[in-house]
Every structure is written in C-alpha cells, then in structure tokens.
Design a protein around this motif. Structure first.
Motif, PDB file in Angstrom:
ATOM      1  N   LYS A 192      29.944  58.130  35.708  1.00  0.00           N
ATOM      2  CA  LYS A 192      29.968  56.668  35.682  1.00  0.00           C
ATOM      3  C   LYS A 192      31.107  56.156  34.802  1.00  0.00           C
ATOM      4  CE  LYS A 192      27.039  52.652  34.727  1.00  0.00           C
ATOM      5  NZ  LYS A 192      25.685  52.200  34.250  1.00  0.00           N
ATOM      6  N   VAL A 193      31.318  56.820  33.668  1.00  0.00           N
ATOM      7  CA  VAL A 193      32.404  56.407  32.770  1.00  0.00           C
ATOM      8  C   VAL A 193      33.750  56.565  33.478  1.00  0.00           C
ATOM      9  CG1 VAL A 193      33.606  56.884  30.615  1.00  0.00           C
ATOM     10  CG2 VAL A 193      31.112  56.956  30.682  1.00  0.00           C
ATOM     11  N   ILE A 194      33.943  57.692  34.158  1.00  0.00           N
ATOM     12  CA  ILE A 194      35.198  57.943  34.868  1.00  0.00           C
ATOM     13  C   ILE A 194      35.446  56.885  35.926  1.00  0.00           C
ATOM     14  CG2 ILE A 194      36.395  59.552  36.419  1.00  0.00           C
ATOM     15  CD1 ILE A 194      35.020  61.836  34.921  1.00  0.00           C
ATOM     16  N   SER A 195      34.396  56.466  36.612  1.00  0.00           N
ATOM     17  CA  SER A 195      34.548  55.460  37.664  1.00  0.00           C
ATOM     18  C   SER A 195      35.041  54.123  37.112  1.00  0.00           C
ATOM     19  CB  SER A 195      33.215  55.254  38.395  1.00  0.00           C
ATOM     20  OG  SER A 195      32.258  54.641  37.540  1.00  0.00           O
ATOM     21  N   GLY A 196      34.850  53.898  35.802  1.00  0.00           N
ATOM     22  CA  GLY A 196      35.279  52.646  35.190  1.00  0.00           C
ATOM     23  C   GLY A 196      36.697  52.683  34.653  1.00  0.00           C
ATOM     24  N   ILE A 197      37.359  53.851  34.724  1.00  0.00           N
ATOM     25  CA  ILE A 197      38.733  53.976  34.237  1.00  0.00           C
ATOM     26  C   ILE A 197      39.686  53.326  35.240  1.00  0.00           C
ATOM     27  CG2 ILE A 197      40.574  55.593  33.627  1.00  0.00           C
ATOM     28  CD1 ILE A 197      38.402  57.557  32.744  1.00  0.00           C
ATOM     29  N   LYS A 198      40.533  52.443  34.784  1.00  0.00           N
ATOM     30  CA  LYS A 198      41.428  51.699  35.681  1.00  0.00           C
ATOM     31  C   LYS A 198      42.715  52.449  35.992  1.00  0.00           C
ATOM     32  CE  LYS A 198      39.671  47.179  34.221  1.00  0.00           C
ATOM     33  NZ  LYS A 198      40.005  45.871  33.607  1.00  0.00           N
ATOM     34  N   ASP A 199      43.165  53.269  35.058  1.00  0.00           N
ATOM     35  CA  ASP A 199      44.406  54.011  35.266  1.00  0.00           C
ATOM     36  C   ASP A 199      44.163  55.185  36.222  1.00  0.00           C
ATOM     37  OD1 ASP A 199      46.431  56.211  34.640  1.00  0.00           O
ATOM     38  OD2 ASP A 199      47.277  54.528  33.509  1.00  0.00           O
ATOM     39  N   ASN A 200      44.857  55.186  37.359  1.00  0.00           N
ATOM     40  CA  ASN A 200      44.630  56.214  38.381  1.00  0.00           C
ATOM     41  C   ASN A 200      44.969  57.616  37.886  1.00  0.00           C
ATOM     42  OD1 ASN A 200      43.789  54.314  40.265  1.00  0.00           O
ATOM     43  ND2 ASN A 200      45.866  53.986  41.051  1.00  0.00           N
ATOM     44  N   ASP A 201      46.052  57.736  37.120  1.00  0.00           N
ATOM     45  CA  ASP A 201      46.466  59.049  36.640  1.00  0.00           C
ATOM     46  C   ASP A 201      45.456  59.619  35.641  1.00  0.00           C
ATOM     47  OD1 ASP A 201      48.754  58.979  38.166  1.00  0.00           O
ATOM     48  OD2 ASP A 201      49.971  58.082  36.573  1.00  0.00           O
ATOM     49  N   ILE A 202      44.954  58.762  34.738  1.00  0.00           N
ATOM     50  CA  ILE A 202      43.961  59.220  33.759  1.00  0.00           C
ATOM     51  C   ILE A 202      42.661  59.580  34.457  1.00  0.00           C
ATOM     52  CG2 ILE A 202      42.603  58.576  31.739  1.00  0.00           C
ATOM     53  CD1 ILE A 202      45.548  58.939  31.142  1.00  0.00           C
ATOM     54  N   ARG A 203      42.267  58.775  35.440  1.00  0.00           N
ATOM     55  CA  ARG A 203      41.033  59.070  36.180  1.00  0.00           C
ATOM     56  C   ARG A 203      41.163  60.389  36.934  1.00  0.00           C
ATOM     57  NH1 ARG A 203      40.697  54.565  38.517  1.00  0.00           N
ATOM     58  NH2 ARG A 203      41.520  55.134  40.555  1.00  0.00           N
ATOM     59  N   TYR A 204      42.325  60.619  37.538  1.00  0.00           N
ATOM     60  CA  TYR A 204      42.565  61.872  38.248  1.00  0.00           C
ATOM     61  C   TYR A 204      42.514  63.060  37.286  1.00  0.00           C
ATOM     62  CZ  TYR A 204      45.031  65.605  40.670  1.00  0.00           C
ATOM     63  OH  TYR A 204      45.358  66.820  41.212  1.00  0.00           O
ATOM     64  N   LEU A 205      43.078  62.890  36.086  1.00  0.00           N
ATOM     65  CA  LEU A 205      43.067  63.959  35.081  1.00  0.00           C
ATOM     66  C   LEU A 205      41.640  64.399  34.761  1.00  0.00           C
ATOM     67  CD1 LEU A 205      44.524  65.637  32.805  1.00  0.00           C
ATOM     68  CD2 LEU A 205      44.105  63.678  31.328  1.00  0.00           C
ATOM     69  N   TYR A 206      40.757  63.429  34.542  1.00  0.00           N
ATOM     70  CA  TYR A 206      39.366  63.765  34.229  1.00  0.00           C
ATOM     71  C   TYR A 206      38.658  64.413  35.424  1.00  0.00           C
ATOM     72  CZ  TYR A 206      39.544  61.227  29.784  1.00  0.00           C
ATOM     73  OH  TYR A 206      39.841  60.829  28.505  1.00  0.00           O
ATOM     74  N   ASN A 207      38.871  63.876  36.630  1.00  0.00           N
ATOM     75  CA  ASN A 207      38.232  64.457  37.821  1.00  0.00           C
ATOM     76  C   ASN A 207      38.723  65.878  38.065  1.00  0.00           C
ATOM     77  OD1 ASN A 207      36.478  62.414  38.674  1.00  0.00           O
ATOM     78  ND2 ASN A 207      38.126  61.276  39.667  1.00  0.00           N
TER      79      ASN A 207
END
Length: 458
Positions: A361-376
């Motif tokens: 859920k926290v990851i889904s709230g990240i707006k930066d695409n690159d940072i979100r991709y890093l976590y996924n």
C-alpha cells in the motif's frame, strides 16, 4: 565585525566536515577530495594548526571564512555572517549579545567540555571509554570537542558560579549535583546548543537521562546534529544521542538523532533534503515500529529508505562493540525496507500478510515512477532469493523461471507472496475456471494449487 577573532574561534576541520567532506589525518594535516572539482586522487588539504585550507586541483586556499564563501558562492563578509549565525557568535552589529541565551549556552557547553578533557581520570571520562571501547584516545577527544560533551559535578558547579554568579547558573536549570555526577550532552541543531541532556552516573539514580528543566522548551521538532547546510545526499538516522555519536566515531559523519521515538512529520521533514535515508533505530518493539513509521513517511516523499538492524543487539554502540559492523561493512548490513519486509521471519502467516500488504500500500502511494519501480523490483528479487526448503517454494520458483516476461513475473510474485494463503488459493482456482491460457497454462497453475493445498493440509 572582528574577522580575525572569527577565524581563530571556529575550527576549520569542523566546518569542512559539515559540508560532507571526508578528511583523513596525515601527520599534522588532513587530506580529502576537492569539493571544488571532480577528482579521484585527493588534493585538498586542511591545516588545523593554522586553521587554513589549500586545494591544489583548483588553486583555492585560505581561512575558514574563505572556504564558506566558496562553498556558498557568497562574499567574504556574507560568509562571516553565515558562520556567526551557525555558531551563534555575536556580530557586534546590534545583533546578538553575550546575554543572548543561545550564546550563553554555547559558552557553558564549551566550558563543561574542556573540564571533561582536563580530567581524563574522572568517572565521566571512564564511562565514555567503557561505552565506546572501539574508539582510540585521539578519536575520543575529537568527538568530545565536536559534540561538546562535558561533565557536571559539584566542582564544576562551583567554578561556574564563580565565573557567572549563582543566579545566572541557577537560571539554566541544570540538575542538582550534591552527590550526583553527570555526563553533559548538549542538544545541538544547526550548530546551536538548544538545551542540555544529562546522563546520570550515580548507581542509585531513578532516571538515567534527564533534560535541562528550562520553561517552555520543547524538543518535539528538534533533530540532533542536523545541519541544513550539509551537502550529503545520504543520512543515517538514529534514536538516541549516544547512537549518533557511536556512528560518528567509526567514520559515519552524516548522522543525526531523533532524540527518542516521539517523531512527527515536522521533525522528519527536516531530512527531506536527503535522497537516501538509513534508519538505525533501536531493535526493540517500539524502535521497530518507529522505524516503519519513519520509513512510510520517507517513502511517500520519494526517498530511498534502508533499514539497519543491530540484531541481536538493541543499541548501535553495542553492535559496533560486538563487531556486527564498522564503517566498511555497514553498507552490506543495511537492507532496503522492502527487502527487509520480504525476507524477515514472521511468527504467523497472518502477520506476514499484514506487513506485506502494508508495504504494498505504501509503494502504491509513491508518485515517483523510478522510485516505485525500485521498490517493486527489490520485492521481486527478494522473492527469487527466498530460501527453497519446501515443496511450495520450489514450485513457485519453477513458475518464476517459466515466465519470460518481466511484468508477468512481477504479477505472479505479488499473487504468490503479497496476499494471504486463502486469497491466493481462491485467485488461482479462478484462473483455472476462467481458462486464461494466455496468461498462465493450466498445467502450471494446477501444479501450484496442488502444492499449496498440500502445504495447507500439512
């Protein structure tokens, strides 16, 4: 303004290091990489005896004021004002005076620190040596100077009364000495002494740590050792002051303390200037919960968050003392917060599902695409590395290897590892019913369902 006095008052080593420049002592001087030009071989030198610097790659050199003027791209006079503001030094231009509370606190902190350095046989000094046995004598002295760690006992109290008078010393609301002895830890933020924390050295003390009882003094938004002028992109965040000092002692100079676990968004927002946040809070239950709270805040601010656990020890200094990590190995010890959530051991399936749903859920709230991709991506890699000591893990791994599209792999990773057992089973049953041959073949899905059914019945 008295530039000469300013040059002689402020340590150039302290100022240079505040800009994130790593200095190594070579004889009587210090050497590091140039902050003015990109280089791989250090040509930047600081001479503490003369309180000057010289950069051979750029040709720059001069005193501490000149250094700040170059770093901040301001005039010499403006740089002097910046230093006065940081170190709370009166400018002599109608501004701060010696009666200014912050200036007086710095005077007191400096006096107490010098008193501790003069008495290396004191209980206070021996306590520091026992607490930080991994520090050499010269490093200990450097840290005492840097953080103005002092001693507070009846002898020092009498000396301060002689210097400043009973009423003025009474006004700073220090704890009563009598038979008590304390280590004094000035609470420093932006190079200003905000207040004081005391570590009681008496064995029969009810409280180990107490703060100066100043009226209307709140530390709820204060971050210890925070420097708004720091040019590092990465910061280490500890729970207590001693934790920050321990990391600084092994060479991790970009470190701050949250002064306990009473954290809020305003306090954490001061650290938004950093791109990478390394959380090094205590490893007990309350410390772990605070780590997750802070991690959530920073992740939603598009920061890269690492967690550093001192396991099996609670405090940073205990872990360093036991050899869990040092300046070189600490990078291998820390984990990306998502990697930690997906590789830690849980007491129950429900607990595991809750933590993984939370991080998702926290990851889904990240707006930066690159940072979100890093976590996924880190989640997917954590699942691949997961121990394969049972039948279900082997089947999942075969499925991951069978799927060639990275997107499909990530989708399957979420299906098999983010949701709980019951929801996972129902989704896979639905896949067979719908005959979605274009996504995953019935044979592979049936193989996985049989494995899950077997593990649940076991």
């Amino acid at each position: 303004m008295d530039f000469e006095k300013l040059r002689n008052t402020i340590s150039i080593i302290d100022v240079v290091q505040s800009y994130g420049i790593d200095l190594k002592k070579i004889g009587r001087q210090y050497r590091g990489l140039s902050p003015f030009q990109h280089e791989t071989k250090p040509s930047f030198f600081v001479l503490p005896d003369k309180n000057i610097f010289k950069c051979f790659s750029s040709g720059h050199g001069g005193d501490v004021i000149k250094f700040v003027s170059l770093m901040e791209n301001v005039s010499y006079a403006e740089a002097a004002n910046i230093l006065c503001e940081r170190y709370n030094i009166p400018t002599g231009q109608g501004g701060k005076t010696r009666r200014d509370p912050l200036y007086f606190k710095r005077q007191i902190a400096s006096y107490l620190s010098k008193a501790l350095l003069k008495n290396t046989e004191s209980v206070a000094f021996r306590y520091l040596q026992e607490r930080f046995p991994f520090l050499k004598q010269d490093t200990m002295s450097t840290i005492i100077n840097k953080f103005m760690i002092g001693i507070w006992d009846y002898q020092v109290y009498k000396e301060l009364v002689t210097l400043y008078g009973t009423q003025r010393i009474k006004h700073i609301r220090f704890p009563k000495v009598n038979e008590n002895r304390f280590i004094v830890l000035p609470v420093i933020e932006n190079n200003k002494v905000i207040t004081f924390m005391f570590r009681n050295l008496s064995d029969n003390s009810e409280y180990k740590y107490i703060y100066s009882a100043e009226p209307n003094k709140s530390l709820v938004d204060v971050v210890y050792n925070y420097n708004p002028y720091d040019q590092n992109t990465e910061i280490y965040v500890t729970e207590g002051i001693f934790d920050a000092i321990a990391l600084y002692g092994i060479g991790i100079t970009n470190v701050v303390s949250l002064l306990g676990l009473n954290i809020n968004d305003k306090k954490l927002s001061k650290l938004n200037k950093y791109n990478v946040i390394n959380l090094v809070l205590d490893t007990d239950r309350s410390g772990y919960r605070a780590s997750l709270k802070a991690a959530q805040y920073f992740m939603l601010q598009n920061k890269i968050v690492y967690l550093l656990l001192n396991t099996p020890y609670k405090d940073v200094d205990e872990a360093i003392k036991a050899g869990v990590y040092d300046k070189e190995t600490i990078k291998n010890k820390k984990q990306l917060i998502t990697t930690h959530i997906y590789t830690r051991k849980y007491k129950s399936i429900d607990s595991e599902a809750q933590y993984k749903q939370w991080i998702k859920k926290v990851i889904s709230g990240i707006k930066d695409n690159d940072i979100r991709y890093l976590y996924n991506k880190s989640i997917y890699e954590a699942i691949k590395r997961k121990h394969q000591d049972n039948k279900e893990d082997l089947v999942i791994n075969k499925l991951l290897e069978a799927l060639t599209t990275p997107t499909l792999k990530l989708v399957l990773a979420y299906i098999v590892d983010v949701i709980d057992e019951r929801e996972r089973y129902n989704m896979l049953q639905s896949m067979i019913t719908d005959k979605k041959d274009d996504i995953i073949s019935d044979k592979l899905v049936k193989l996985l369902i049989d494995s899950l059914t077997h593990s649940q019945s076991s």
